[in-house]
Design an enzyme around this catalytic site. Structure first.
Site, PDB file in Angstrom:
ATOM      1  N   GLY A 169       0.806  -1.211   0.000  1.00 24.03           N
ATOM      2  CA  GLY A 169       0.000   0.000   0.000  1.00 24.03           C
ATOM      3  C   GLY A 169       0.837   1.258   0.000  1.00 24.03           C
TER       4      GLY A 169
ATOM      5  N   GLU B 191       4.192  -7.158   0.243  1.00 28.27           N
ATOM      6  CA  GLU B 191       3.639  -7.535  -1.058  1.00 28.27           C
ATOM      7  C   GLU B 191       3.459  -6.302  -1.939  1.00 28.27           C
ATOM      8  OE1 GLU B 191       0.012  -9.349   0.102  1.00 28.27           O
ATOM      9  OE2 GLU B 191       0.967 -11.162   0.888  1.00 28.27           O
TER      10      GLU B 191
ATOM     11  N   ARG C  74      -8.397   3.500 -14.596  1.00 30.97           N
ATOM     12  CA  ARG C  74      -8.243   4.040 -13.242  1.00 30.97           C
ATOM     13  C   ARG C  74      -8.879   5.422 -13.037  1.00 30.97           C
ATOM     14  NH1 ARG C  74      -3.977   5.281 -11.188  1.00 30.97           N
ATOM     15  NH2 ARG C  74      -4.354   4.562  -9.059  1.00 30.97           N
TER      16      ARG C  74
ATOM     17  N   TYR D 243     -11.537   4.896 -10.216  1.00 34.10           N
ATOM     18  CA  TYR D 243     -11.060   5.311  -8.890  1.00 34.10           C
ATOM     19  C   TYR D 243     -10.939   6.825  -8.736  1.00 34.10           C
ATOM     20  CZ  TYR D 243      -9.426   0.429  -8.594  1.00 34.10           C
ATOM     21  OH  TYR D 243      -9.346  -0.941  -8.582  1.00 34.10           O
TER      22      TYR D 243
ATOM     23  N   CYS E 250     -17.472   4.895 -26.616  1.00 32.51           N
ATOM     24  CA  CYS E 250     -18.839   5.410 -26.550  1.00 32.51           C
ATOM     25  C   CYS E 250     -19.330   5.298 -25.105  1.00 32.51           C
ATOM     26  CB  CYS E 250     -19.742   4.643 -27.515  1.00 32.51           C
ATOM     27  SG  CYS E 250     -21.374   5.390 -27.667  1.00 32.51           S
ATOM     28  N   GLU E 251     -18.784   6.126 -24.281  1.00 31.25           N
ATOM     29  CA  GLU E 251     -19.018   6.162 -22.841  1.00 31.25           C
ATOM     30  C   GLU E 251     -18.227   7.380 -22.364  1.00 31.25           C
ATOM     31  OE1 GLU E 251     -20.846   4.116 -19.666  1.00 31.25           O
ATOM     32  OE2 GLU E 251     -20.296   2.933 -21.425  1.00 31.25           O
TER      33      GLU E 251
ATOM     34  N   TYR F 287      -1.968  -1.612 -12.465  1.00 30.92           N
ATOM     35  CA  TYR F 287      -3.427  -1.640 -12.578  1.00 30.92           C
ATOM     36  C   TYR F 287      -3.913  -0.845 -13.785  1.00 30.92           C
ATOM     37  CZ  TYR F 287      -2.639  -3.387  -7.930  1.00 30.92           C
ATOM     38  OH  TYR F 287      -2.160  -4.112  -6.881  1.00 30.92           O
TER      39      TYR F 287
END
Length: 412
Positions: A229, A270, A309, A313, A339-340, A367
């Site tokens: 993290g 990790e 992302r 997020y 198309c979004e 990611y």
């Protein structure tokens, strides 16, 4: 990493314009030396204890990147049987892989065990099932949820009380009952409290909870795993986790724990984003510049199908015009061709953009490709690793044939 020399942008010694010319656009490019620098930074910071790094490979599962981790002595944290098989394929031994599933079918657990992979158990139900099936024949770890809120965004915070991850620390009595009932061999305690947390003291606070449980209930641990993290910078003034400063407090606390515990225990981390995020640059090309009454748009040859992302997020990733004709700037929303609504960056001050300019997004190593899709039947980009000054194609660009490949056309 993307750098500017004069009026030209480079990744290592490779001009971005040459990379796009050779490999096409859009394009993911990773700097192998930056990955190795991040690995070495963590190893140096925690060198006073027996530290083991496990790459959270969900961040970037390209086989060449995983193989680079192996070359640099980094083990694997896997969250699926497919990630396990990928790691084994590139040369990892089963003993170098830890498997932390979340709510998977037990058949997947059985397959991982058959491959010799160590389990990290994150539910009471799974702990009981493993006990019923394997007794004390397997060394296992337990993933705890310490009820600590961490992470810059609720969607990437995993150690808080409402998270699906881990066994709530409040259920330790049920854990101990199952451990005793099945004589389970608990060799590790694990926590992962979220990604992008801003306060490094979260790691120390959480580690103290694992240490307390270890001293009271688990006398035969081989490791304590604190997940990761660690925050990296997404813009110039962004807060980061000062890894060497954090390590001083962690190492002191862990060394004192080992004295009391009476034996050596490994300290595991990790890292995923910390190792690969800053190494990645996503190169795109401007298709259209649209000037609306209240807003300017740069339309690029990509979108949320390649880098989700910002939309998923609300993540900020720095955007650069790598090939401007002028230093005069203009404010733009950088948007995709999906198309979004797929805004990659809002209100970005850039040197005036024209069609054909190469637009780069920084921090595209973690990611990003691994969360890409074929939405709108668009193909995925190629991936390139720049290592020791050479550009290596490590994933071919998809074609329309790849879109067709697994579909079955019914005759009517």
């Amino acid at each position: 990493m993307l750098r500017k020399e004069g009026n030209t942008y480079f990744i290592q010694n490779q001009p971005v314009s040459a990379l796009v010319e050779q490999f096409g656009s859009p394009l993911y490019v990773y700097d192998g030396q930056k990955i190795e620098s991040q690995i070495n930074s963590m190893k140096e910071a925690f060198s006073a204890v027996d530290v083991k790094l496990k790459f959270a490979c969900k961040a970037l599962t390209n086989m060449s990147i995983v193989k680079l981790m192996l070359k640099n002595g980094v083990d694997i944290d896997a969250v699926s049987i497919e990630e396990i098989k990928l790691a084994l394929r590139v040369g990892y031994k089963p003993s170098q892989i830890q498997y932390t599933p979340s709510g998977v079918a037990f058949s997947e657990i059985e397959e991982a065990v058959s491959l010799g992979i160590r389990l990290n158990i994150d539910s009471l139900q799974l702990l009981e099932k493993v006990g019923e099936t394997y007794g004390n024949s397997l060394p296992v770890a337990i993933r705890l949820n310490p009820s600590i809120m961490a992470g810059g965004n609720l969607k990437i915070s995993t150690g808080h009380a409402d998270s699906k991850f881990g066994i709530p620390i409040e259920y330790i009595d049920q854990v101990l009952a199952l451990v005793n009932q099945y004589d389970l061999r608990i060799v590790g305690l694990h926590q992962h409290n979220g990604s992008d947390f801003k306060d490094g003291s979260v790691i120390v606070k959480a580690m103290k909870k694992s240490i307390e449980l270890a001293e009271k209930h688990f006398p035969n641990l081989e490791f304590i795993d604190m997940g990761s993290g660690f925050k990296v910078a997404y813009h110039e003034d962004d807060h980061i986790t000062e890894i060497h400063e954090l390590a001083k407090e962690v190492v002191a606390e862990f060394a004192y724990f080992q004295e009391r515990y009476g034996k050596k225990v490994q300290l595991w981390f990790e890292p995923g984003k910390y190792l690969v995020s800053e190494s990645g640059t996503f190169l795109m090309t401007c298709n259209v510049v649209k000037h609306n009454p209240g807003r300017n748009f740069v339309h690029v040859d990509s979108g949320l199908n390649h880098l989700i992302r910002p939309m998923m997020y609300d993540a900020f990733q720095e955007i650069v015009n790598c090939t401007p004709d002028t230093e005069e700037t203009e404010k733009y929303d950088v948007v995709g061709y999906i198309c979004e609504t797929d805004t990659l960056g809002k209100d970005r001050e850039l040197p005036k953009v024209k069609p054909g300019d190469i637009i780069a997004m920084k921090n595209a190593g973690a990611y990003c490709f691994s969360m890409s899709s074929n939405y709108n039947s668009r193909v995925r980009p190629a991936e390139v690793l720049v290592y020791n000054g050479r550009a290596h194609l490590i994933r071919e660009r998809e074609s329309i044939e790849d879109i067709y490949r697994h579909q079955i056309e019914v005759s009517f």
